[in-house]
Design an enzyme around this catalytic site. Structure first.
Site, short mmCIF file in Angstrom:
data_model
loop_
_atom_site.label_atom_id
_atom_site.label_comp_id
_atom_site.label_asym_id
_atom_site.label_seq_id
_atom_site.Cartn_x
_atom_site.Cartn_y
_atom_site.Cartn_z
N ASP A 1 42.21 53.67 55.41
CA ASP A 1 43.20 52.94 54.63
C ASP A 1 44.57 53.03 55.30
O ASP A 1 45.15 54.11 55.41
CB ASP A 1 43.26 53.53 53.22
CG ASP A 1 44.01 52.64 52.23
OD1 ASP A 1 44.85 51.84 52.66
OD2 ASP A 1 43.74 52.77 51.02
N ARG B 1 50.31 36.61 51.17
CA ARG B 1 48.92 37.07 51.11
C ARG B 1 48.39 37.38 52.51
O ARG B 1 47.66 38.38 52.69
CB ARG B 1 48.05 36.00 50.46
CG ARG B 1 46.57 36.35 50.38
CD ARG B 1 46.33 37.60 49.56
NE ARG B 1 44.93 37.74 49.20
CZ ARG B 1 44.45 38.71 48.44
NH1 ARG B 1 45.26 39.62 47.95
NH2 ARG B 1 43.17 38.77 48.14
N HIS C 1 41.71 49.67 53.24
CA HIS C 1 42.02 49.71 51.80
C HIS C 1 40.97 48.96 50.99
O HIS C 1 40.61 49.38 49.89
CB HIS C 1 43.40 49.12 51.57
CG HIS C 1 43.90 49.24 50.16
ND1 HIS C 1 44.11 50.46 49.55
CD2 HIS C 1 44.22 48.30 49.23
CE1 HIS C 1 44.54 50.27 48.33
NE2 HIS C 1 44.61 48.97 48.09
N ASP C 2 40.48 47.85 51.52
CA ASP C 2 39.46 47.06 50.81
C ASP C 2 38.12 47.78 50.73
O ASP C 2 37.18 47.24 50.13
CB ASP C 2 39.28 45.70 51.48
CG ASP C 2 40.26 44.66 50.95
OD1 ASP C 2 41.05 44.98 50.05
OD2 ASP C 2 40.23 43.51 51.45
N SER D 1 44.27 51.36 43.85
CA SER D 1 45.56 50.80 44.27
C SER D 1 46.56 50.81 43.11
O SER D 1 46.85 51.88 42.56
CB SER D 1 45.32 49.39 44.82
OG SER D 1 46.39 48.93 45.58
#
Length: 362
Positions: free
Chosen positions: A311, A222, A341-342, A152
């Site tokens: 992602d 978040r 993405h994680d 990232s």
């Protein structure tokens, strides 16, 4: 001063806190892309393993946006004896970025006038962060890394190393990252920043002397971000329309997002969130280099590009671009994951294989 600041204000590491395994080094000043100067910079960092006598076994880990110097905490199963970053072979180095909130100079740090920077902290870019990492490397005596690697935001910085400091790194590995921020990313980042700035406790960024900081705004940011880190299918299979089953009346997915928000608030600072998110929004390796194509084609060292097939924050086409344009890029490595993405955090075995590939080509 810092003794009165609680986690109701910021989750930043402050001078009165236990440093744990952090080490600190001064790197002097840095002239930023904006033309401003950031003075008297401190970098917090951690290391694992032993630097060889020839100083030729160092690996630089560029952490992700909400990561920090303790790689073992945010990137599990990656650093240690026999693990992908094998501490029996390599000297692993991870500095906290400038603008960060875990020991390096950032908005929550005390400025030369004795007050916390807050709203006065200058705008920093990904390129500025890499320049600070170079000064940091000089300060700890590392002239060349075998590999610079990061997911990232860390992948963005690794690319900057490949373009700007090719004589200081043998190869890079960029994971779930890009050469330039997309309109979709910038739009998402802008909403997250707006959420923080809209919090009544934000006070223009100068909230450190208050009883409460913009924790609610940070939490909303978040929650928005976390949805981009995971996949639609995971959210549906895992939660669907289930209720949490307590007296709050929340959906289960709401409770999950609330949990993520609370966790971040305990270790992060709202101003840092804005600073680093803004840096990612401005990311463009082609800026003042003739464009993205020219910048990527100028890279002369080996590059390993890792993509995550699900992602949605950094879609695979962004990694394809890097792999196709960098002359010495290895064939694109695509990791299959249900976690979007994680996936770089979850798929340790696949990510580890990619790291092994990157180390094998040097």
């Amino acid at each position: 001063m810092s003794n009165s600041i609680t986690t109701a204000v910021t989750g930043a590491w402050l001078e009165s806190h236990d440093p744990g395994d952090r080490k600190f080094v001064k790197i002097g000043f840095l002239l930023l892309e904006s033309g401003e100067t950031l003075p008297d910079i401190t970098i917090a960092y951690q290391t694992w393993g032993t630097l060889s006598a020839a100083k030729d076994n160092a690996i630089l880990i560029n952490h992700a946006m909400t990561g920090w110097s303790d790689v073992t905490s945010w990137w599990p199963n990656m650093v240690g004896p026999g693990l992908p970053f094998d501490t029996d072979k390599y000297f692993i180095v991870c500095p906290n970025v400038i603008g960060g909130c875990q020991g390096s100079t950032g908005p929550s740090s005390i400025a030369p006038d004795g007050k916390r920077y807050g709203s006065r902290f200058p705008v920093v870019t990904v390129r500025d962060m890499a320049a600070a990492e170079l000064l940091f490397s000089d300060a700890i005596g590392i002239k060349k890394y075998r590999l610079a690697v990061g997911p990232s935001l860390g992948g963005m910085r690794s690319l900057e190393w490949a373009i700007e400091y090719p004589d200081r790194v043998g190869a890079i590995c960029t994971i779930g990252s890009s050469a330039v921020a997309t309109g979709d990313q910038i739009g998402g980042f802008s909403v997250q920043i707006r959420a923080i700035k809209s919090d009544p406790n934000f006070n223009g960024g100068d909230y450190y002397e208050q009883a409460n900081g913009p924790i609610e705004g940070l939490g909303i940011a978040r929650r928005i971000a976390h949805l981009t880190y995971r996949t639609e299918s995971e959210m549906d299979v895992r939660f669907g329309g289930q209720m949490q089953g307590d007296d709050t009346g929340r959906y289960a997915v709401e409770s999950y997002l609330d949990h993520q928000a609370v966790k971040l608030a305990k270790r992060f600072d709202a101003n840092t969130y804005i600073s680093l998110t803004s840096a990612m929004a401005s990311h463009d390796v082609g800026r003042d280099r003739g464009g993205v194509v020219a910048a990527l084609e100028s890279i002369k060292i080996p590059v390993v590009v890792v993509s995550i097939d699900t992602d949605r924050l950094f879609p695979p086409r962004l990694q394809v671009e890097i792999a196709e344009l960098v002359p010495k890029a290895q064939p694109l490595i695509t990791i299959s994951s249900d976690f979007g993405h994680d996936g770089f955090l979850v798929e340790s075995e696949s990510v580890g294989a990619a790291i092994a590939k990157a180390l094998s080509i040097i």
